[in-house]
Design a protein around this motif. Structure first.
Motif, PDB file in Angstrom:
ATOM      1  N   LEU A 104      53.670  49.554  60.767  1.00 45.22           N
ATOM      2  CA  LEU A 104      52.491  50.174  61.376  1.00 45.22           C
ATOM      3  C   LEU A 104      51.269  49.292  61.160  1.00 45.22           C
ATOM      4  CD1 LEU A 104      53.043  53.857  60.152  1.00 45.22           C
ATOM      5  CD2 LEU A 104      53.648  52.872  62.375  1.00 45.22           C
ATOM      6  N   PRO A 105      50.399  49.173  62.158  1.00 45.02           N
ATOM      7  CA  PRO A 105      49.204  48.341  61.995  1.00 45.02           C
ATOM      8  C   PRO A 105      48.293  48.889  60.900  1.00 45.02           C
ATOM      9  CG  PRO A 105      49.138  49.554  64.074  1.00 45.02           C
ATOM     10  CD  PRO A 105      50.481  49.824  63.460  1.00 45.02           C
ATOM     11  N   GLY A 106      47.592  47.959  60.238  1.00 45.72           N
ATOM     12  CA  GLY A 106      46.619  48.354  59.222  1.00 45.72           C
ATOM     13  C   GLY A 106      47.202  48.593  57.848  1.00 45.72           C
ATOM     14  N   ASN A 107      48.509  48.361  57.680  1.00 38.95           N
ATOM     15  CA  ASN A 107      49.145  48.568  56.383  1.00 38.95           C
ATOM     16  C   ASN A 107      49.415  47.230  55.704  1.00 38.95           C
ATOM     17  OD1 ASN A 107      50.139  51.569  55.845  1.00 38.95           O
ATOM     18  ND2 ASN A 107      50.105  51.171  58.050  1.00 38.95           N
TER      19      ASN A 107
ATOM     20  N   PHE B   7      50.802  53.437  44.527  1.00 39.90           N
ATOM     21  CA  PHE B   7      51.280  52.257  43.811  1.00 39.90           C
ATOM     22  C   PHE B   7      52.639  52.552  43.196  1.00 39.90           C
ATOM     23  CE2 PHE B   7      50.950  53.649  39.442  1.00 39.90           C
ATOM     24  CZ  PHE B   7      50.119  54.754  39.559  1.00 39.90           C
ATOM     25  N   SER B   8      53.353  51.481  42.877  1.00 42.98           N
ATOM     26  CA  SER B   8      54.601  51.544  42.126  1.00 42.98           C
ATOM     27  C   SER B   8      54.656  50.320  41.228  1.00 42.98           C
ATOM     28  CB  SER B   8      55.823  51.552  43.041  1.00 42.98           C
ATOM     29  OG  SER B   8      55.941  52.771  43.727  1.00 42.98           O
TER      30      SER B   8
ATOM     31  N   TRP C 133      59.176  46.969  53.084  1.00 42.80           N
ATOM     32  CA  TRP C 133      58.413  48.229  53.025  1.00 42.80           C
ATOM     33  C   TRP C 133      58.235  48.763  54.452  1.00 42.80           C
ATOM     34  CZ3 TRP C 133      57.310  52.237  50.432  1.00 42.80           C
ATOM     35  CH2 TRP C 133      56.145  52.992  50.641  1.00 42.80           C
ATOM     36  N   PRO C 134      58.773  49.939  54.755  1.00 44.00           N
ATOM     37  CA  PRO C 134      58.744  50.464  56.127  1.00 44.00           C
ATOM     38  C   PRO C 134      57.352  50.624  56.732  1.00 44.00           C
ATOM     39  CG  PRO C 134      60.312  51.687  54.802  1.00 44.00           C
ATOM     40  CD  PRO C 134      59.550  50.800  53.861  1.00 44.00           C
TER      41      PRO C 134
ATOM     42  N   PHE D 144      49.984  49.955  47.742  1.00 44.57           N
ATOM     43  CA  PHE D 144      50.153  50.187  49.171  1.00 44.57           C
ATOM     44  C   PHE D 144      48.797  50.522  49.780  1.00 44.57           C
ATOM     45  CE2 PHE D 144      53.883  51.793  46.838  1.00 44.57           C
ATOM     46  CZ  PHE D 144      54.850  50.900  47.304  1.00 44.57           C
ATOM     47  N   THR D 145      48.387  49.757  50.774  1.00 40.56           N
ATOM     48  CA  THR D 145      47.106  50.031  51.417  1.00 40.56           C
ATOM     49  C   THR D 145      47.313  50.344  52.892  1.00 40.56           C
ATOM     50  OG1 THR D 145      46.663  47.734  52.021  1.00 40.56           O
ATOM     51  CG2 THR D 145      45.925  48.448  49.840  1.00 40.56           C
ATOM     52  N   SER D 146      46.361  51.073  53.419  1.00 36.21           N
ATOM     53  CA  SER D 146      46.401  51.394  54.841  1.00 36.21           C
ATOM     54  C   SER D 146      44.972  51.518  55.349  1.00 36.21           C
ATOM     55  CB  SER D 146      47.167  52.693  55.089  1.00 36.21           C
ATOM     56  OG  SER D 146      46.460  53.780  54.514  1.00 36.21           O
TER      57      SER D 146
END
Length: 122
Positions: free
Chosen positions: A103-106, A80-81, A98-99, A7-9
């Motif tokens: 959101l922007p940037g995710n 991570f998962s 993935w919720p 998961f990145t943001s």
């Protein structure tokens, strides 16, 4: 087949999300993990903020240790998962829900895990 999902943001964009909206999304994240529990082989972990990162890189006279994240990219890995699913299509179908993608940037990177190490045997 096992896949690591990372998961990145973008920290600057995360900071701009109003607290009420962030709480609403995090509630949905909790529900997402419960909904996909049967496919999550390892819950993984949420990582500390990128400001806590230390990177060790190759150097001409030996490894070089530096404060900061691995890359200069704006996005950072936040956790991570591990999914255990039939194939990449199933992994993509799960990740598309993935919720945080609201959101922007995710983003979420999906990468197959090496599970057969016989290729490294000599």
């Amino acid at each position: 087949m096992k896949y690591v999902i990372m998961f990145t943001s973008t920290p600057e964009l995360d900071a701009a999300v109003p607290p009420e909206r962030a709480q609403e999304v995090y509630t949905r994240v909790w529900e997402w993990f419960q909904q996909h529990d049967a496919k999550i082989a390892d819950g993984g972990a949420e990582l500390q903020p990128v400001t806590t990162a230390t990177t060790v890189t190759h150097g001409g006279e030996g490894p070089v240790v530096a404060d900061g994240p691995f890359s200069e990219a704006k996005e950072v890995v936040g956790g991570f998962s591990v999914l255990d699913v039939a194939d990449l299509d199933e992994a993509i179908a799960i990740v598309r829900t993935w919720p945080m993608l609201d959101l922007p940037g995710n983003s979420v990177e999906i990468r197959p895990m090496v599970t057969d190490y016989s290729q490294f045997e000599q």
